[in-house]
Design an enzyme around this catalytic site. Sequence first.
Site, PDB file in Angstrom:
ATOM      1  N   ASN A 209       0.833  -1.311   0.026  1.00 23.20           N
ATOM      2  CA  ASN A 209      -0.173   0.238   0.155  1.00 23.20           C
ATOM      3  C   ASN A 209       0.956   1.312   0.022  1.00 23.20           C
ATOM      4  OD1 ASN A 209       0.439   1.103   2.817  1.00 23.20           O
ATOM      5  ND2 ASN A 209      -0.422  -1.134   3.278  1.00 23.20           N
ATOM      6  N   ASP A 278      -3.991  -6.463   5.102  1.00 22.85           N
ATOM      7  CA  ASP A 278      -5.311  -7.130   5.598  1.00 22.85           C
ATOM      8  C   ASP A 278      -5.215  -8.635   5.060  1.00 22.85           C
ATOM      9  OD1 ASP A 278      -6.497  -5.661   7.491  1.00 22.85           O
ATOM     10  OD2 ASP A 278      -7.372  -4.610   5.964  1.00 22.85           O
ATOM     11  N   LYS A 288       9.384 -16.612 -10.772  1.00 22.73           N
ATOM     12  CA  LYS A 288       8.720 -15.454 -11.308  1.00 22.73           C
ATOM     13  C   LYS A 288       7.420 -15.914 -12.276  1.00 22.73           C
ATOM     14  CE  LYS A 288       8.987 -11.309 -14.240  1.00 22.73           C
ATOM     15  NZ  LYS A 288       9.878 -10.904 -15.147  1.00 22.73           N
ATOM     16  N   PHE A 322      -4.886   3.241  14.668  1.00 22.91           N
ATOM     17  CA  PHE A 322      -5.350   4.116  13.691  1.00 22.91           C
ATOM     18  C   PHE A 322      -6.251   3.500  12.787  1.00 22.91           C
ATOM     19  CE2 PHE A 322      -2.355   8.004  12.862  1.00 22.91           C
ATOM     20  CZ  PHE A 322      -1.717   7.559  14.049  1.00 22.91           C
ATOM     21  N   LYS A 336     -14.011   0.520  14.888  1.00 20.89           N
ATOM     22  CA  LYS A 336     -12.733  -0.022  15.250  1.00 20.89           C
ATOM     23  C   LYS A 336     -12.324   0.146  16.440  1.00 20.89           C
ATOM     24  CE  LYS A 336     -11.145  -0.011  10.251  1.00 20.89           C
ATOM     25  NZ  LYS A 336     -10.609   0.475   9.351  1.00 20.89           N
ATOM     26  N   LYS A 340     -11.680  -3.269  18.363  1.00 19.34           N
ATOM     27  CA  LYS A 340     -10.264  -3.570  18.766  1.00 19.34           C
ATOM     28  C   LYS A 340      -9.984  -3.365  20.156  1.00 19.34           C
ATOM     29  CE  LYS A 340      -9.032  -3.119  13.859  1.00 19.34           C
ATOM     30  NZ  LYS A 340      -7.813  -3.567  12.889  1.00 19.34           N
TER      31      LYS A 340
HETATM   32  O1  PMT Z   1       2.829   6.131   6.339  1.00 18.44           O
HETATM   33  P1  PMT Z   1       2.453   7.455   5.922  1.00 18.44           P
HETATM   34  O2  PMT Z   1       2.446   7.811   4.587  1.00 18.44           O
HETATM   35  O3  PMT Z   1       2.723   8.814   6.846  1.00 18.44           O
HETATM   36  O4  PMT Z   1       0.711   7.427   6.151  1.00 18.44           O
HETATM   37  C1  PMT Z   1       0.088   7.386   7.348  1.00 18.44           C
HETATM   38  C2  PMT Z   1      -0.953   6.380   7.527  1.00 18.44           C
HETATM   39  C3  PMT Z   1      -2.119   6.637   6.511  1.00 18.44           C
HETATM   40  C4  PMT Z   1      -0.404   4.886   7.019  1.00 18.44           C
HETATM   41  C5  PMT Z   1      -1.469   6.318   9.055  1.00 18.44           C
HETATM   42  O5  PMT Z   1      -1.979   7.610   9.399  1.00 18.44           O
HETATM   43  C6  PMT Z   1      -2.695   5.249   9.260  1.00 18.44           C
HETATM   44  O6  PMT Z   1      -3.699   5.628   9.002  1.00 18.44           O
HETATM   45  N1  PMT Z   1      -2.264   4.080   9.584  1.00 18.44           N
HETATM   46  C7  PMT Z   1      -2.900   2.760   9.979  1.00 18.44           C
HETATM   47  C8  PMT Z   1      -3.738   2.328   8.346  1.00 18.44           C
HETATM   48  C9  PMT Z   1      -4.296   1.044   8.411  1.00 18.44           C
HETATM   49  O7  PMT Z   1      -3.906   0.166   8.382  1.00 18.44           O
HETATM   50  O8  PMT Z   1      -5.670   1.445   8.972  1.00 18.44           O
HETATM   51  P2  PMT Z   1      -6.804   0.216   9.108  1.00 18.44           P
HETATM   52  O9  PMT Z   1      -8.160   0.973   9.326  1.00 18.44           O
HETATM   53  O10 PMT Z   1      -6.738  -0.697   8.124  1.00 18.44           O
HETATM   54  O11 PMT Z   1      -6.403  -0.694  10.531  1.00 18.44           O
HETATM   55  C10 PMT Z   1      -6.850  -0.031  11.756  1.00 18.44           C
HETATM   56  C11 PMT Z   1      -5.730  -0.526  12.774  1.00 18.44           C
HETATM   57  O12 PMT Z   1      -5.350  -1.978  12.760  1.00 18.44           O
HETATM   58  C12 PMT Z   1      -4.513   0.105  12.388  1.00 18.44           C
HETATM   59  O13 PMT Z   1      -3.914   0.569  13.589  1.00 18.44           O
HETATM   60  C13 PMT Z   1      -3.645  -0.796  11.934  1.00 18.44           C
HETATM   61  O14 PMT Z   1      -2.119  -0.816  12.144  1.00 18.44           O
HETATM   62  C14 PMT Z   1      -4.102  -2.173  12.730  1.00 18.44           C
HETATM   63  N2  PMT Z   1      -4.152  -3.293  11.914  1.00 18.44           N
HETATM   64  C15 PMT Z   1      -4.620  -3.370  10.540  1.00 18.44           C
HETATM   65  C16 PMT Z   1      -4.675  -4.816  10.051  1.00 18.44           C
HETATM   66  C17 PMT Z   1      -3.882  -5.884  10.557  1.00 18.44           C
HETATM   67  N3  PMT Z   1      -3.793  -7.151  10.068  1.00 18.44           N
HETATM   68  N4  PMT Z   1      -3.476  -5.609  11.697  1.00 18.44           N
HETATM   69  C18 PMT Z   1      -3.427  -4.596  12.401  1.00 18.44           C
HETATM   70  O15 PMT Z   1      -3.158  -4.409  13.691  1.00 18.44           O
END
Ligand code: PMT
Length: 409
Positions: A209, A278, A288, A322, A336, A340
């Site tokens: 991503n 995810d 390849k 986040f 979330k 979580k």
């Molecule tokens: O890195 P930059 O370019 O500065 O950009 C910042 C950002 C956009 C990446 C950052 O601000 C941000 O939003 N990070 C979290 C992105 C994310 O994966 O969001 P989500 O809504 O999909 O996940 C929710 C939370 O679960 C997040 O804290 C994530 O770290 C966590 N997660 C998600 C998937 C997973 N398999 N395990 C997790 O722990």
Amino acid sequence: MRLDGKTVVVGVSGGIACYKACDVVRLLAAAGARVRVVMTAAAQRFVAPLTFQTLAGQPVATDTFDLTQESEIGHIRLADEADAIAIAPATANLIAKLATGIADDLLTTVLLAARAPLVLAPAMNVHMWEHPTVQENLARLVARGASIVGPESGWLACGYEGTGRLADPEDVVEEILRVLAPKDLAAQRVLVSAGPTQEPIDPVRYLSNRSSGKMGYAIARVARRRGAEVTLVSGPTALRPPPGVRTVSVTTAEEMARAVHAAFASASVVIMGAAVADYRPRRALDRKLKRTGRPLTLELEANADILRRLSTRKGRRLLVGFAAETNDLVSEARRKLADKRLDLIVGNDVTVPGAAFGGDTNVVHLIDADHHEEALPVLSKEEVAERILDWVAAHLPAAQRRSPLRRVR
Ligand code: PMT
């Protein structure tokens, strides 16, 4: 962190690294500091005072016995006004004078009269650096409270390769910011994740991503400045590891999960800023994938949700997540937060101008488990990090539970 209202005295002693001190002065002035440069006679042989004067926008002090300078600047006033003093470069000679209390020019006189925190950025030939006298002198200064930044290893101007190169100017400024920052996270162990993960398809391709890691790195940097011991688990990024932060580099979501779980036991605060994939390809091919011209279906399987798993072992830790969204930011972030079992969620709508991926700013909506919320304007990622850590500092178990956010329901 802005330095408006702060006076930083930058002492420049004589070495080829003087040219890099120009950048230190430029960065400090850009951060809002009033920068007073004091140069030794040898330093003036490498870079003209006018260069520093232009970058600082302030007169440069060079001579204790110059009547005009003494009446207009004054060595005791320079020492008294300083909120912090940084010497870059600090030569072996200057370090020796400082360790033994010699004050035979303006810079060493100011240093002897000063009470402000001192940052030394040594730079010299590798053999000088390794000399026991230099190391003993430095140890004395450290014992008196000085912070040392660098030197770095690499190619040296004297033609040698080894340790002795002035630290990167950004790292020198980072150390100055650290000594000036309030230490409201002292004794905390903060675990931060940052950046994307890469999920291999075959040896040359992967799913990933747009995360650059800037948001998470800013949190790690600011937490360390505020006194925390910080572990940063980072997916692949183009960023330099923040100085003083234990950085663990990972590639896939599985590796990130392992690294985060390993550091979790000793953490008191966890901030998941990483954009964890995810899904991953069910099978990573060892050769390849060939082009056939026909449509191709990749079968994906879900990666574990790291944060949700952490919440089952939460204990007294603070857990911050986040939410990166393209629609329904607030309702999704609230969902979330509950799903979580987080203490705070930082929602960012990645479609909003000034927000999220790659840039130096972000636009976030903070929501905590006690239903306090605040929508922040466009801020630098460092300012966003400050605001998140303000919330953390106010919610540490020993702190009074007074949220800096507004209660909404
Ligand atoms: O890195 P930059 O370019 O500065 O950009 C910042 C950002 C956009 C990446 C950052 O601000 C941000 O939003 N990070 C979290 C992105 C994310 O994966 O969001 P989500 O809504 O999909 O996940 C929710 C939370 O679960 C997040 O804290 C994530 O770290 C966590 N997660 C998600 C998937 C997973 N398999 N395990 C997790 O722990």
